[in-house]
Design an enzyme around this catalytic site. Structure first.
Site, short mmCIF file in Angstrom:
data_model
loop_
_atom_site.label_atom_id
_atom_site.label_comp_id
_atom_site.label_asym_id
_atom_site.label_seq_id
_atom_site.Cartn_x
_atom_site.Cartn_y
_atom_site.Cartn_z
N GLU A 1 -4.75 -8.90 1.18
CA GLU A 1 -5.44 -8.61 2.43
C GLU A 1 -6.93 -8.62 2.17
OE1 GLU A 1 -4.18 -5.18 4.71
OE2 GLU A 1 -2.07 -5.56 4.27
N GLU B 1 0.82 -1.22 0.00
CA GLU B 1 0.00 0.00 0.00
C GLU B 1 0.86 1.28 0.00
OE1 GLU B 1 -2.64 -0.25 3.33
OE2 GLU B 1 -3.66 -2.03 2.59
#
Length: 812
Positions: free
Chosen positions: A505, A427
């Protein structure tokens, strides 16, 4: 149920083989090549005193500690700590370590080194008063050649650790020398650290080629003639191949040698059959062995495509993965071998077949455990790149140290058969800047240079509607990681049909949807839930709370006293939550029936969920005060139908097929007693209780006694081994009292140390470093550490008004 027990026995046997092999690697090949330096350090928390790096400094009043050591976990969470909720409100700061070791006259002339598996962080190392420089990243291992500083007699190591720049991470890091330290010593001709790379380029049912590339260093000032002998050992330790070749190495040269050895009828490594081979390489001069190493490896192939998905050894495999952080709950960041092995065991027993080491270098023993127990691994290096997520995070280091830190990951770990993929980021904030493509290509290029056999990924995410603009960044990776963005898969597949996706995720509550993505679409090769195990820091993620309490998500505001994460399938003390059993049944067809009960809204307060939470659900039929009111019971099963019975009366039957997401929810009028769930077939017959198609819960009475259960009653007298002991508050019939919060007092006599105590409550503010702790949901945990002598330890537990008990742990 018998098959499940058989698997557990297999894992225990494999673990025994792994421990024996690991011990042989560390001590048996060359006893003096790698010596553990974990014992007898002097430690001072705070600024290093003036002159403390000098060998003759008086440290007699400093505390004595054995490694691995994390000073942060010894503190009590405080809202005033600069680490904040990210760091679990634990103290950090600075610390200084000192240790002496002896070098004999006969050892002078050898090549000496110090190898640190992990120090958090900014570790400046001194030997005999001379600085070796500072290693900044707290997760990557590092090595110092100390040959020129070694002297006969007493030598002194000093390590100054600085974790005062806060916050520097988005989760709990711990502080100090939290992993092992080794003294290496070799002859002047030796195998280079991480210089041996083993691959299996050609594998068939009849034969496998084992390719071994190894580097040998000659630190003499003249040319030497040597012989290199390589011996292969099979999974049972039997010799299966041997070769010897002569080599000539020039002065100061690092010589790379490539070999190809055949293995007949190979046993391929997989999560279901984690077969491990080993290679012993030795170099000799004039028939005298001067150095040797032992490397374990596995024989296996991986392939992946958008058309056929992920294949291991030619067989399709769906990856049921979990993300994990590096801490060990009540132990903090201290990476005891047994604690690291236990994490892998817990994940395996929960039905996972893969793990993502989010978001940093894992410990070495964690990866060895994945090899021997059978978990596939995404090995991840960094959380972020050049734009900061926290003021003092890796963005301050990446420009200078990315190559060293990423090289340490790949070179150290590339012989592990469990690792199927490298990950270089998570991220990253600068995802919309064009420069990110250059950064990604550099990181991916280094991985491919050091290991061309594995794919590279990075976990991508978006906080807005601009997901599609990341296509150029996604193109840099072999497999594209999706964090919470897999709902975009259909459009992405149409736009980029060759893209291979993996959900790096996912939200725990989306378990069925995540399974469906992977089950139904070959181009989505796996799911990695956030997370597999609860962890310290990132405080309050995954929590539920009650109306009137501090509201909002973990990333908005301060949620003290919440100081840990509750989004794991497994809690802080190793107990599985109902969501774990549900996920296991989604991915594993042969798991037995499971039943849990949803907390009624308003029972303790009006329940508020958060993004990473699931509704509070427990394995309990004890709800005093709720008699005559409705309560929901969930039953998870792969059988066609389930039947629910309360106190001998049938409540009802419901299907548990895919259409129902393999779950039946019954609304029941609560009354104390026994509730029973049974799996039934399409003809209405109850399936065999012996095969696990029968699950019941009983109402607990008043707390009466404490019961102790040890995961291992025999541990090794090496000063490092651990026994994890669960304390349960039970009624007169031995039923766990799920509301018990009794204060438990532990004591230990004999050959052992009470290392830590704790519970699974993420609002708990007590230290884990003393002998008292409250139970939570009727349970607590004590951890016993072995000593360096054989004998037995007696751990006892007591609580006012309860019948106490004790348990024997043997060190032998």
């Amino acid at each position: 149920m018998s098959n499940h027990k058989g698997y557990l026995i297999m894992y225990k046997n494999l673990l025994f083989i792994f421990i024996a092999l690991w011990s042989f690697c560390m001590n048996g090949v060359s006893r003096d090549r790698k010596e553990l330096l974990d014992f007898g350090w002097r430690f001072l928390k705070g600024e290093a005193p003036v002159g403390s790096v000098k060998p003759d400094f008086d440290d007699a009043k400093w505390r004595i500690v054995d490694l691995p050591h994390d000073w942060s976990i010894e503190g009590i969470p405080s809202k005033d700590e600069p680490s904040g909720g990210d760091g679990g409100y634990r103290p950090n700061g600075k610390g200084c370590y000192r240790k002496t070791f002896q070098i004999n006259k006969e050892e002078i002339g050898k090549v000496f080194g110090l190898y640190f598996e992990g120090v958090y962080m900014n570790a400046e190392v001194f030997v005999n008063g001379s600085s070796l420089g500072t290693h900044h990243y707290g997760y990557s291992p590092f090595y110092h050649d100390i040959t020129s500083l070694i002297k006969q007699g007493e030598n002194v190591i000093v390590v100054n650790v600085d974790n005062s720049y806060q916050p520097n991470c988005r989760w709990y890091t711990g502080s100090g020398i939290y992993r092992h330290v080794w003294l290496t010593s070799t002859n002047p001709i030796y195998f280079k650290q991480w210089g041996t790379f083993i691959t299996t380029p050609n594998v068939s049912e009849d034969k496998a080629d084992v390719a071994i590339s190894t580097e040998i260093i000659n630190s003499y000032d003249n040319e030497r003639e040597l012989s290199l002998t390589t011996i292969l050992y099979g999974p049972l330790g039997d010799e299966i191949g041997r070769t010897t070749k002569g080599i000539v190495i020039k002065p100061g040269e690092t010589l790379k040698i490539n070999q190809l050895l055949p293995v007949q009828k190979p046993q391929c490594w997989s999560p279901d059959s984690p077969s491990l081979y080993s290679a012993r390489l030795s170099v000799a001069e004039n028939n005298r062995e001067i150095d040797s190493i032992l490397e374990s490896f596995g024989i296996r192939t991986i392939s992946y495509s958008a058309e056929e998905g992920f294949k291991l050894n030619g067989n399709s495999l769906l990856l049921n993965g979990g993300c994990i952080h590096h801490d060990n709950g009540p132990l903090g960041a201290a990476a005891f071998d047994r604690a690291e092995i236990r994490k892998v065991q817990l994940m395996k027993e929960a039905g996972f077949n893969a793990v993502r080491t989010s978001h940093n270098h894992p410990s070495e023993v964690f990866l060895h455990a994945c090899d021997s127990i059978g978990l596939l691994v995404i090995d991840e290096a960094f959380d972020g790149w050049r734009v900061a997520k926290k003021p003092h995070d890796y963005s301050t280091l990446i420009d200078k140290y990315w190559k060293d830190d990423l090289s340490a990951l790949v070179l150290r770990d590339r012989n592990h058969p469990s690792i199927f993929c490298w990950s270089v980021g998570n991220e990253v904030i600068e995802r919309k800047e064009i420069q990110i493509i250059t950064t990604a290509r550099k990181l991916v290029g280094l991985c491919r240079e050091l290991d061309p056999t594995r794919p590279v990924t990075s976990a991508l995410c978006a906080w807005d509607s601009d997901w599609e603009i990341y296509d150029p960044l996604a193109e840099a990776f072999d497999i594209v990681g999706y964090n919470y963005m897999m709902y975009k898969h259909e459009g992405d597949h149409i736009r980029v049909p060759e893209r291979i996706m993996i959900q790096t995720e996912s939200y725990p509550r989306d378990a069925f949807q995540s399974w469906s993505y992977v089950n139904d679409n070959p181009y989505i090769i796996g799911d990695f839930v956030w997370t597999s195990v609860d962890y310290l820091g990132e405080s309050s993620i995954g929590r539920w709370y009650y109306e009137g309490e501090n509201a909002g998500e973990h990333f908005f505001g301060d949620h003290f006293p919440w100081n840990a994460a509750y989004c794991g399938d497994i809690d802080m003390i190793g107990q599985r939550k109902p969501i774990s059993y549900y996920r296991e049944r989604l991915w594993n067809y042969n798991r037995p029936i499971y039943m849990a009960v949803k907390e009624p809204n308003g029972y303790y307060g009006n329940i508020k969920e958060t993004m990473w939470s699931v509704w509070p659900t427990f394995e309990s039929w004890t709800w005093p005060g709720h008699e005559g009111k409705e309560i929901e019971v969930e039953v998870y099963s792969r059988a066609p139908r389930v039947r629910l019975t309360l106190n001998g009366k049938v409540v009802g039957e419901k299907p548990t097929t895919r259409q129902e997401e393999f779950k039946a929810v019954f609304k029941v009028i609560y009354e104390p007693g026994t509730i029973l769930a049974e799996a039934i077939n399409n003809e209405g017959d109850v399936l065999s209780e012996l095969n696990g198609y029968h699950n019941e819960l009983k109402t607990a009475g008043e707390p009466y006694a404490i019961r102790l259960k040890a995961d291992r009653s025999t541990i090794n007298p090496d000063g490092q081994d651990l026994s994890f002991i669960t304390a349960e508050v039970v009624d007169k019939d031995g039923i766990v009292c799920p509301d018990a919060t009794n204060l438990l007092t532990f004591s230990l006599k004999g050959r052992g140390t009470l290392l830590a105590v704790g519970n699974a409550d993420i609002k708990e503010l007590d230290t884990t470093s003393d002998s008292k702790h409250k139970a939570w949901k009727g349970k607590a945990l004590a951890v016993v550490r072995s000593q360096l002598k054989k004998g037995k330890a007696i751990i006892a537990v007591s609580s006012q008004g309860l019948k106490g008990t004790q348990l024997e742990i043997r060190c032998k």
